[in-house]
Motif scaffolding. Structure first.
Motif, short mmCIF file in Angstrom:
data_model
loop_
_atom_site.label_atom_id
_atom_site.label_comp_id
_atom_site.label_asym_id
_atom_site.label_seq_id
_atom_site.Cartn_x
_atom_site.Cartn_y
_atom_site.Cartn_z
N GLY A 23 0.78 -1.23 0.00
CA GLY A 23 0.00 0.00 0.00
C GLY A 23 0.81 1.28 0.00
N THR A 24 2.14 1.19 -0.21
CA THR A 24 2.98 2.38 -0.21
C THR A 24 3.66 2.55 -1.57
OG1 THR A 24 4.95 1.21 0.60
CG2 THR A 24 3.42 2.09 2.26
N THR A 25 4.39 3.65 -1.71
CA THR A 25 5.11 3.94 -2.95
C THR A 25 6.60 4.05 -2.65
OG1 THR A 25 3.23 5.15 -3.87
CG2 THR A 25 5.38 5.55 -4.87
N LEU A 26 7.40 3.30 -3.38
CA LEU A 26 8.85 3.39 -3.29
C LEU A 26 9.36 4.07 -4.55
CD1 LEU A 26 11.53 2.60 -1.82
CD2 LEU A 26 11.54 0.53 -3.24
N GLY A 27 10.02 5.22 -4.38
CA GLY A 27 10.60 5.92 -5.51
C GLY A 27 12.01 5.43 -5.78
N ILE A 28 12.36 5.31 -7.04
CA ILE A 28 13.72 4.92 -7.44
C ILE A 28 14.27 6.02 -8.34
CG2 ILE A 28 15.15 3.18 -8.57
CD1 ILE A 28 13.02 1.12 -8.01
N CYS B 278 21.99 3.85 -14.61
CA CYS B 278 22.30 3.36 -13.26
C CYS B 278 21.64 2.02 -12.98
CB CYS B 278 21.89 4.38 -12.21
SG CYS B 278 20.10 4.55 -11.99
N GLY B 279 20.68 1.61 -13.82
CA GLY B 279 20.04 0.31 -13.63
C GLY B 279 18.59 0.37 -13.17
N LYS B 280 17.97 1.55 -13.12
CA LYS B 280 16.60 1.68 -12.62
C LYS B 280 15.61 0.85 -13.45
CE LYS B 280 16.07 6.11 -13.23
NZ LYS B 280 17.27 6.45 -14.02
N SER B 281 15.60 1.12 -14.76
CA SER B 281 14.64 0.43 -15.63
C SER B 281 14.95 -1.05 -15.74
CB SER B 281 14.62 1.08 -17.01
OG SER B 281 14.13 2.41 -16.94
N LYS C 174 23.15 4.23 -8.15
CA LYS C 174 24.29 4.72 -8.91
C LYS C 174 25.13 3.53 -9.35
CE LYS C 174 28.44 7.64 -8.62
NZ LYS C 174 28.24 8.29 -9.94
N SER C 175 25.39 3.42 -10.64
CA SER C 175 26.25 2.38 -11.19
C SER C 175 25.82 0.98 -10.76
CB SER C 175 27.71 2.62 -10.79
OG SER C 175 28.14 3.89 -11.22
N GLY C 176 24.51 0.73 -10.76
CA GLY C 176 24.01 -0.60 -10.46
C GLY C 176 23.92 -0.94 -9.00
N GLN C 177 24.10 0.04 -8.12
CA GLN C 177 24.04 -0.21 -6.68
C GLN C 177 23.11 0.78 -6.00
OE1 GLN C 177 28.41 0.20 -6.12
NE2 GLN C 177 28.33 -1.85 -5.22
N ILE C 178 22.58 0.40 -4.85
CA ILE C 178 21.82 1.32 -4.01
C ILE C 178 22.81 2.03 -3.09
CG2 ILE C 178 20.12 1.53 -2.16
CD1 ILE C 178 18.61 -0.78 -3.38
N VAL C 179 22.89 3.35 -3.22
CA VAL C 179 23.82 4.12 -2.38
C VAL C 179 23.13 4.75 -1.18
CG1 VAL C 179 25.41 4.55 -4.29
CG2 VAL C 179 23.58 6.20 -3.82
N GLU C 180 21.78 4.87 -1.26
CA GLU C 180 21.05 5.42 -0.12
C GLU C 180 19.59 4.98 -0.20
OE1 GLU C 180 20.62 9.58 2.44
OE2 GLU C 180 21.93 9.46 0.69
N HIS C 181 19.00 4.66 0.95
CA HIS C 181 17.60 4.26 1.04
C HIS C 181 17.06 4.83 2.34
CE1 HIS C 181 14.45 0.76 1.22
NE2 HIS C 181 13.89 1.96 1.21
N ALA C 182 16.06 5.71 2.22
CA ALA C 182 15.52 6.35 3.42
C ALA C 182 14.09 6.79 3.14
CB ALA C 182 16.37 7.55 3.82
N ASP C 183 13.37 7.17 4.21
CA ASP C 183 12.05 7.76 3.99
C ASP C 183 12.23 9.11 3.31
OD1 ASP C 183 11.48 10.09 6.06
OD2 ASP C 183 12.60 8.54 7.13
N THR C 184 11.22 9.55 2.61
CA THR C 184 11.35 10.67 1.68
C THR C 184 11.87 11.94 2.34
OG1 THR C 184 9.58 9.78 0.31
CG2 THR C 184 10.08 12.12 0.06
N GLU C 185 11.23 12.39 3.41
CA GLU C 185 11.62 13.66 4.01
C GLU C 185 13.01 13.60 4.63
OE1 GLU C 185 10.08 16.49 3.43
OE2 GLU C 185 8.85 15.19 2.17
#
Length: 610
Positions: A377-382, A388-391, A565-576
């Motif tokens: 029920g939530t939205t995760l933005g990438i 960088c590998g998003k798509s 970035k470059s196929g890796q997750i460099v940061e993951h946090a809540d939006t604000e």
């Protein structure tokens, strides 16, 4: 004396349905070294104006004057205009890939432009091409000059187009949506490059765009157009910080950069048909400040103390006369800690070229151990730059691409190794909405059939029941069910995106993956689509993966954000948390590139590998 003066320009373009009144009595001027911005929704007449200046509207009825360096371009012959194009007036188009010939190297194409206007040898022209490529930040230029367009990224191709446009040192450069589909860092680099060119060469730049936030930070003067009319004109700061016309104010309020969590105040309705003669104000049908006189008489041209001119019956500026739009705070959906995530991605890796006919090879690692959970029920933005590998990650989660290793679990079921029948069942739960709505819709099929395809493929409904469900879906996403039998070409860009969303909703999925769903839309249409996406999530309990290079859009719709970035997750946090206290240097770089104040105060340095 201005380098360009347009006076009382009206343009009628004959079509099978009648004359399209693309521009009506438009006047403006551009000084040397100035960056002049033209903004407005699609169909407002922005690109038609630039094509008229370039002499690229054969068959059109053009009245008025276009004075360039003292000469009226409308009085010149086709051969005279051909000599001016590229030499004294140049143009950068929105899509560099379609503007570059795929069969020739970029060095050949730049050299061809040089030799079309100067009597120089092939070797001398190639040397000039190498020199200009180095100046626009393509390194090493002596090697890249022999490469083909497909060997460059989007940002690098745009640099090639700029190099081709400025190699002959034109006095006027027209940039038609030059940064629309570019990442924020590449966008900042292109803008810094354009600024550098106009300072060094004295070139005047006319930038056509629908991004008002962008113009507010770089334009010396700005003109806002609507339905072929010049609605507002003034300094960039005055027009875009304290707008005089209700239309300009509506565009600015529609921007997701306003940092509100509630519905965006989009402009209702659609622009009028340009086939009809206008009575009164062109914006009257959509204006929140409309008066009776607006519908009866053409508005006067008012001038304010700051020099802003507005075609409006309002005697005061719209920013002070219009009521404030009420903000409806909406709390972002909070995950239930006890509930299982709808998607779990665990150490997903993807390499290309690791296996060949002759054995194994090192290959290119595209994804390097991606892991995250998406709460129901939530939205995760990438977010992240192109490449960088998003798509690629989205295609793996959607089952369109198998990973080299790792696992993706959707609603407790691993998707790796599913057979065909299980994938057909999984497809009911996972759907995608693509960036280009027109490219993802079959132009030869009617909209009712397109939206009804999931029912047909899954044998869910048929006949009258299927038709009723399709009409219900059209109503849910804000399309007129009576347009069931229309073709995609008969809808606007925003309406076509609604068609794609309706098709994705057909089977009541649990997860929808949005891959750049609003990047090519006008800001007012973008607001309508973002509001629709948010409303559907609240009503249907949907979970979203939202991929975008527009950080303001991602911030508006997402509960949490992953930075890649470059196929890796460099940061993951809540939006604000991520926006107010970014931890990784790359995240700070992205936010700095997207911030207009930072961009105007400290342009991002040009990088060769952008």
């Amino acid at each position: 004396m201005p380098i360009l003066t347009v006076r009382n320009l009206s343009i009628d373009i004959p079509t099978g349905d009648g004359n399209v009144h693309a521009a009506r009595d438009v006047s403006f001027s551009v000084e040397a070294e100035e960056l002049f911005g033209i903004a407005g929704e699609s169909g407002s007449g922005k690109s038609v104006l630039s094509q008229a200046i370039m002499g690229l509207l054969p068959g059109a009825d053009i009245r008025g004057e276009i004075l360039f360096e003292g000469r009226n371009l409308l009085d010149l012959s086709a051969r005279q205009m051909q000599h001016l194009r590229g030499d004294r007036i140049a143009m950068i188009s929105q899509d560099p890939l379609s503007s570059l010939h795929p069969y020739y190297t970029i060095g050949h194409q730049i050299s061809e432009a040089i030799r079309a206007h100067r009597k120089v040898s092939k070797r001398a022209a190639l040397d000039e091409a190498i020199e200009i490529l180095g100046r626009v930040g393509i390194h090493p230029p002596e090697q890249r000059v022999h490469d083909y367009p497909h060997q460059f990224s989007g940002g690098m191709r745009q640099r090639v187009m700029i190099a081709m446009a400025i190699v002959l040192r034109p006095a006027l450069l027209i940039a038609d949506e030059p940064t629309t589909a570019l990442d924020v860092t590449v966008q900042a680099q292109i803008l810094a490059l354009l600024n550098q060119m106009r300072r060094e060469l004295g070139t005047a730049i006319v930038m056509v765009t629908h991004d008002l936030e962008l113009l507010s930070s770089i334009a010396d003067h700005a003109m806002v157009m609507y339905a072929g009319n010049r609605m507002e004109l003034g300094t960039g700061e005055a027009v875009l910080k304290a707008p005089a016309h209700p239309y300009t104010l509506g565009l600015l309020r529609s921007s997701p950069s306003n940092e509100t969590r509630g519905p965006l105040p989009s402009i209702p309705g659609q622009p009028p048909s340009l086939l009809n003669d206008q009575v009164g104000c062109a914006f009257a049908a959509r204006c929140p400040s409309v008066m009776d006189i607006c519908k009866q008489k053409r508005p006067p041209l008012r001038q304010f103390d700051d020099g802003t001119q507005s075609l409006c019956w309002l005697e005061t500026k719209a920013v002070s006369a219009a009521p404030a739009v009420p903000v409806q705070p909406v709390e972002a959906a909070r995950p239930d800690p006890a509930a299982a995530p709808i998607v779990s991605v665990r150490d997903v890796r993807l390499s290309y070229g690791s296996r060949t006919l002759f054995g194994s090879a090192p290959g290119v690692e595209v994804l390097k151990g991606i892991s995250f959970d998406l709460p129901r029920g939530t939205t995760l933005g990438i977010v992240g730059e192109s490449g960088c590998g998003k798509s690629t990650l989205a295609r793996i989660i959607a089952g369109l691409l198998p990973p080299t290793s790792g696992d993706v679990v959707i609603e407790g079921e691993s998707i790796t190794g599913l057979d065909r029948q299980h994938w057909i069942d999984m497809r009911k739960r996972v759907q995608m909405v693509f960036q280009d709505p027109f490219g993802s819709l079959n132009p030869r099929r009617r909209v009712g059939s397109i939206i009804g395809d999931p029912f047909r493929i899954q044998n869910v409904a048929s006949g009258a029941d299927r038709k009723k469900r399709v009409r219900d879906l059209m109503d849910i996403v804000g399309l007129n069910p009576e347009h069931y039998n229309r073709f995609p070409s008969e809808f606007s860009g925003g309406q076509r995106q609604r068609i794609g969303i309706a098709r994705a909703l057909a089977l009541n999925p649990s997860l929808i993956i949005f891959d750049e769903p609003v990047s090519a839309l006008d800001v007012s249409i973008q607001a309508q689509i973002l509001n629709l996406i948010s409303r559907l999530q609240g009503e249907l309990g949907l979970s979203y993966l939202f991929i975008s290079h527009d950080l303001a859009v991602v911030r508006h719709v997402s509960s949490e954000i992953v930075v890649m970035k470059s196929g890796q997750i460099v940061e993951h946090a809540d939006t604000e948390t991520l926006y107010r206290a970014p931890q990784h240097p790359y995240t700070r770089e992205l936010l700095a590139a997207a911030d207009p104040d930072f961009r105007s105060a400290k342009p991002v340095a040009l990088e060769a590998g952008a």
